[in-house]
Design a protein around this motif. Structure first.
Motif, mmCIF file in Angstrom:
data_model
loop_
_atom_site.group_PDB
_atom_site.id
_atom_site.type_symbol
_atom_site.label_atom_id
_atom_site.label_comp_id
_atom_site.label_asym_id
_atom_site.label_seq_id
_atom_site.Cartn_x
_atom_site.Cartn_y
_atom_site.Cartn_z
ATOM 1 N N PRO A 161 -23.081 3.977 -0.113
ATOM 2 C CA PRO A 161 -23.160 2.522 -0.247
ATOM 3 C C PRO A 161 -23.778 2.115 -1.585
ATOM 4 O O PRO A 161 -24.971 2.305 -1.811
ATOM 5 C CB PRO A 161 -24.056 2.108 0.931
ATOM 6 C CG PRO A 161 -23.973 3.239 1.905
ATOM 7 C CD PRO A 161 -23.796 4.467 1.076
ATOM 8 N N ASP A 162 -22.952 1.582 -2.493
ATOM 9 C CA ASP A 162 -23.389 1.154 -3.829
ATOM 10 C C ASP A 162 -23.947 2.300 -4.664
ATOM 11 O O ASP A 162 -24.632 2.055 -5.665
ATOM 12 C CB ASP A 162 -24.438 0.036 -3.734
ATOM 13 C CG ASP A 162 -23.850 -1.262 -3.221
ATOM 14 O OD1 ASP A 162 -22.673 -1.532 -3.534
ATOM 15 O OD2 ASP A 162 -24.547 -1.996 -2.508
ATOM 16 N N ASN A 163 -23.680 3.545 -4.282
ATOM 17 C CA ASN A 163 -24.159 4.692 -5.047
ATOM 18 C C ASN A 163 -22.984 5.511 -5.575
ATOM 19 O O ASN A 163 -22.087 5.884 -4.819
ATOM 20 C CB ASN A 163 -25.049 5.600 -4.190
ATOM 21 C CG ASN A 163 -26.421 5.005 -3.950
ATOM 22 O OD1 ASN A 163 -26.938 4.255 -4.773
ATOM 23 N ND2 ASN A 163 -27.014 5.323 -2.815
ATOM 24 N N ASN A 164 -22.997 5.767 -6.871
ATOM 25 C CA ASN A 164 -21.993 6.626 -7.501
ATOM 26 C C ASN A 164 -22.631 7.205 -8.761
ATOM 27 O O ASN A 164 -22.685 6.563 -9.804
ATOM 28 C CB ASN A 164 -20.734 5.831 -7.838
ATOM 29 C CG ASN A 164 -19.624 6.715 -8.384
ATOM 30 O OD1 ASN A 164 -19.786 7.928 -8.521
ATOM 31 N ND2 ASN A 164 -18.489 6.112 -8.714
ATOM 32 N N MET A 165 -23.140 8.432 -8.639
ATOM 33 C CA MET A 165 -23.909 9.023 -9.731
ATOM 34 C C MET A 165 -23.587 10.507 -9.837
ATOM 35 O O MET A 165 -23.380 11.182 -8.829
ATOM 36 C CB MET A 165 -25.412 8.829 -9.485
ATOM 37 C CG MET A 165 -26.304 9.329 -10.606
ATOM 38 S SD MET A 165 -28.062 8.977 -10.308
ATOM 39 C CE MET A 165 -28.447 10.242 -9.111
ATOM 40 N N ALA A 166 -23.544 11.027 -11.074
ATOM 41 C CA ALA A 166 -23.261 12.443 -11.298
ATOM 42 C C ALA A 166 -24.219 12.994 -12.344
ATOM 43 O O ALA A 166 -24.541 12.319 -13.328
ATOM 44 C CB ALA A 166 -21.818 12.639 -11.751
ATOM 45 N N GLN A 203 -22.719 5.341 -12.488
ATOM 46 C CA GLN A 203 -21.788 4.235 -12.331
ATOM 47 C C GLN A 203 -22.442 3.115 -11.524
ATOM 48 O O GLN A 203 -22.280 1.936 -11.830
ATOM 49 C CB GLN A 203 -20.516 4.720 -11.630
ATOM 50 C CG GLN A 203 -19.716 5.740 -12.418
ATOM 51 C CD GLN A 203 -19.108 5.160 -13.675
ATOM 52 O OE1 GLN A 203 -18.707 3.997 -13.704
ATOM 53 N NE2 GLN A 203 -19.049 5.967 -14.724
ATOM 54 N N SER A 204 -23.198 3.521 -10.504
ATOM 55 C CA SER A 204 -23.918 2.552 -9.683
ATOM 56 C C SER A 204 -24.984 3.285 -8.882
ATOM 57 O O SER A 204 -24.709 4.320 -8.282
ATOM 58 C CB SER A 204 -22.953 1.828 -8.731
ATOM 59 O OG SER A 204 -23.655 0.932 -7.890
ATOM 60 N N LEU A 205 -26.199 2.756 -8.917
ATOM 61 C CA LEU A 205 -27.289 3.278 -8.093
ATOM 62 C C LEU A 205 -27.964 2.090 -7.430
ATOM 63 O O LEU A 205 -28.532 1.227 -8.102
ATOM 64 C CB LEU A 205 -28.295 4.064 -8.930
ATOM 65 C CG LEU A 205 -29.496 4.645 -8.168
ATOM 66 C CD1 LEU A 205 -29.031 5.662 -7.130
ATOM 67 C CD2 LEU A 205 -30.495 5.283 -9.121
ATOM 68 N N SER A 206 -27.875 2.041 -6.114
ATOM 69 C CA SER A 206 -28.422 0.914 -5.370
ATOM 70 C C SER A 206 -29.939 0.865 -5.502
ATOM 71 O O SER A 206 -30.624 1.882 -5.359
ATOM 72 C CB SER A 206 -28.031 1.032 -3.893
ATOM 73 O OG SER A 206 -28.742 0.092 -3.118
ATOM 74 N N LEU A 207 -30.465 -0.328 -5.751
ATOM 75 C CA LEU A 207 -31.917 -0.468 -5.788
ATOM 76 C C LEU A 207 -32.528 -0.304 -4.403
ATOM 77 O O LEU A 207 -33.726 -0.053 -4.280
ATOM 78 C CB LEU A 207 -32.299 -1.817 -6.395
ATOM 79 C CG LEU A 207 -32.272 -1.819 -7.929
ATOM 80 C CD1 LEU A 207 -32.275 -3.227 -8.478
ATOM 81 C CD2 LEU A 207 -33.438 -1.026 -8.489
ATOM 82 N N LYS A 208 -31.719 -0.411 -3.354
ATOM 83 C CA LYS A 208 -32.193 -0.062 -2.020
ATOM 84 C C LYS A 208 -32.533 1.426 -1.953
ATOM 85 O O LYS A 208 -33.483 1.837 -1.282
ATOM 86 C CB LYS A 208 -31.139 -0.411 -0.967
ATOM 87 C CG LYS A 208 -31.154 -1.851 -0.503
ATOM 88 C CD LYS A 208 -32.398 -2.146 0.324
ATOM 89 C CE LYS A 208 -32.378 -3.541 0.904
ATOM 90 N NZ LYS A 208 -33.635 -3.854 1.644
#
Length: 449
Positions: A215-220, A241-246
Motif C-alpha cells: 500500500p503506497d510502497n514501491n522501493m528497491a 518510487q513511493s514510500l508511505s509515511l504511514k
C-alpha cells in the motif's frame, strides 16, 4: 527500564544431581512481557537437562525442553520432540534432531520442525562437521513468534518463506539468501511484501537486492559491498518510487503520529566505509506528520531535500501548520564524508504554530507557541553563530521545567582560599597534551531580539 517481579534462584544438591531453578512472575519493559518465566533442570551423570517456559493462564506461550550431553570432547544439544510449544501450539520436531559442537567444529543434524503448514528445517547439508549449512522456512507466521515476548500481540504480523545457504569456502562462509515476507504488518499498519536476495559469490564481495511493495510502497535497493577494497568498496542504489509515511510512522517508536502522504526519491551510496559519499534527493508528497514532542501537525506539500557530496541542501523548504502559516528553510548543512559539519541556514516564519503541547507530550518544555522569526545559523557545529529575531505572538504561552534531579543549591560559608591557578587549571597552564576530538557542539554564539 526493565521490570523483573519476584525473581528467584533456587539450587539444591544431593549425591547424584545438582538441581537448579530460575524464575520470575513477570519480566517486562515497554515492548516485552514474559509471564511466569521459568528456567529449570538438573546436572547429573555428565548430562544437563534444561527446560525454559513462559505460561500465561493455561496457555504455554513458550515451552522448550532439551538435553545436553558430552561425547568425545564434543557437546551435543537435542530438543525433546514431545514438548515444544510456541504460543500454545505444539510443534512436531524430528526425533533424531541435534546440534553438535567442539574441537572438530559444529554440525546440525535434522533440526526439522513443523506445525500444520508451517515448517522450519536447519541442517548441515552433508551431515558432517563444518559443512555447508542450509536454512529453509515455509509459511512461518511472525505473530506466533512475536506474541511470545511482546505486550502488543499485533506488533508484527506476516508470513515468511525462504532459503538461506551458508556455503563453506576456504575456511569461511559465503552467503546465498532468497527470502520473502508477505502481508507484513507492523503495529497494525500494513507495510506490504518484502523480498531480499543476497549472495557473495566470493568471500570478497556481497551483492544485495531488496524490494518493498504494498500500500503506497514501491522501493528497491540494489548494489554491492566489498569489505577489504581500498576504493569503490560500496555501491548501493536506492530507488524510492513511493514510500508511505504511514510506514515511516510504524517504525518511529511513537515519535510520529497521524502521518499521511508519501516520500519519493533516490540515493547512491558509494566510496569506502571510511570515506563514503551519499548523494540523491528525498521529496515529501502531500505529506502530513505530527511529531509527538510538538503535538502539532506539519504539512509538506511538495518539498525536496538534496544530498550532495559537500552537504545537505534546502531550497525554500516550506513547512505549513494547520492554519497554512509557513516556516521556510533555506541554505545548507555543509559536510565532508559525514564529518566537519557546518551550518549555513536561514529560517523564516510568520504566524507559525511551532508547538501545541502539554507536559504529557514533553515534560521539559510545553505550551502553545506561535511565532514570527528570522533566524540565521552559521559556522561549524562545534561553535555555531546564531542571529535571531523571534517574536511570540498573542495567545502564546510557554513553560520550561527543570527535572527535580537536576536542581541544585550551592551554599558557601567561611573562608574561600585561592591557590595557584597554574596547578589547578590546565587551560591557563596551556599544557602540551592534545585535546581529544569531539563531534558534538561545544557551545554557540547567540544574538537575539
Amino acid at each position: 527500564t526493565t521490570n523483573i517481579k519476584d525473581f528467584a534462584i533456587n539450587l539444591n544438591t544431593d549425591k547424584k544431581a545438582l538441581n537448579y531453578k530460575v524464575s520470575s512472575n513477570s519480566i517486562s519493559n515497554p515492548q516485552v512481557k514474559l509471564d511466569n518465566f521459568l528456567l529449570e533442570g538438573k546436572l547429573a551423570d555428565n548430562q544437563i537437562l534444561a527446560s525454559i517456559s513462559s505460561i500465561e493462564g493455561r496457555n504455554n506461550k513458550l515451552l522448550i525442553r532439551s538435553l545436553i550431553t558430552k561425547e568425545n570432547e564434543n557437546y551435543k544439544i537435542a530438543f525433546d520432540p514431545k514438548e515444544f510449544y510456541l504460543m500454545d501450539k505444539r510443534w512436531d520436531i524430528a526425533a533424531d534432531n541435534f546440534m553438535e559442537f567442539g574441537k572438530q567444529g559444529f554440525r546440525i543434524h535434522h533440526l526439522f520442525m513443523n506445525q500444520k503448514e508451517s515448517q522450519i528445517n536447519i541442517a548441515s547439508v552433508n551431515d558432517k562437521f563444518n559443512d555447508d549449512l542450509k536454512l529453509s522456512i515455509q509459511n512461518f507466521h511472525l505473530d506466533d513468534l512475536s506474541r511470545i515476548i511482546e505486550k502488543d500481540t499485533a506488533l508484527v504480523r506476516g508470513n515468511v518463506d525462504g532459503n538461506v545457504l551458508l556455503k563453506r569456502v576456504n575456511n569461511s562462509y559465503g552467503l546465498i539468501a532468497d527470502a520473502q515476507i508477505s502481508d507484513l504488518f507492523y503495529t497494525n499498519i500494513p507495510i506490504g511484501n518484502l523480498s531480499l536476495k543476497a549472495d557473495n559469490p566470493t568471500t570478497e564481495r556481497f551483492n544485495i537486492n531488496m524490494n518493498l511493495s504494498g500500500p503506497d510502497n514501491n522501493m528497491a535497493v540494489n548494489g554491492y559491498f566489498i569489505p577489504n577494497a581500498q576504493a569503490n568498496s560500496i555501491n548501493i542504489k536506492t530507488d524510492i518510487q513511493s514510500l508511505s509515511l504511514k510506514t515511516v510512522q510504524a517504525f518511529s517508536m511513537g515519535q510520529i503520529t497521524e502521518a499521511s502522504g508519501t516520500l519519493s526519491g533516490n540515493f547512491l551510496l558509494e566510496g569506502t566505509s571510511d570515506t563514503p559519499n551519499l548523494t540523491g534527493e528525498l521529496t515529501f508528497n502531500n505529506a502530513l506528520i505530527k511529531p509527538s514532542i510538538l503535538n502539532n501537525r506539519i504539512e509538506l506539500k511538495h518539498e525536496t531535500i538534496q544530498l550532495k557530496p559537500d552537504g545537505i541542501y534546502f531550497n525554500a523548504f516550506t513547512l505549513l501548520d494547520d492554519n497554512q502559516h509557513s516556516a521556510v528553510i533555506d541554505g545548507a548543512i555543509q559536510m565532508k564524508q559525514f564529518s566537519d559539519f557546518a551550518f549555513a541556514l536561514q529560517v523564516n516564519a510568520k504566524d507559525f504554530l511551532l508547538f501545541n503541547s502539554t507536559a504529557k507530550n514533553n515534560k521539559e518544555f510545553f505550551g502553545r507557541m506561535v511565532i514570527d522569526s528570522k533566524v540565521d545559523i552559521n559556522g561549524p557545529m562545534t561553535l555555531p553563530v546564531v542571529n535571531a529575531t523571534v517574536r511570540m505572538k498573542k495567545g502564546s504561552n510557554f513553560t520550561f521545567s527543570v527535572p527535580e534531579d537536576q536542581l541544585t543549591t550551592d551554599k558557601g560559608e567561611d573562608v574561600v582560599e585561592f591557590t595557584s591557578a597554574v596547578e589547578l587549571n590546565p587551560i591557563l597552564a596551556r599544557g602540551e597534551e592534545k585535546a581529544s576530538k569531539s563531534s558534538g557542539p561545544s557551545g554557540f554564539t547567540l544574538s537575539s531580539i
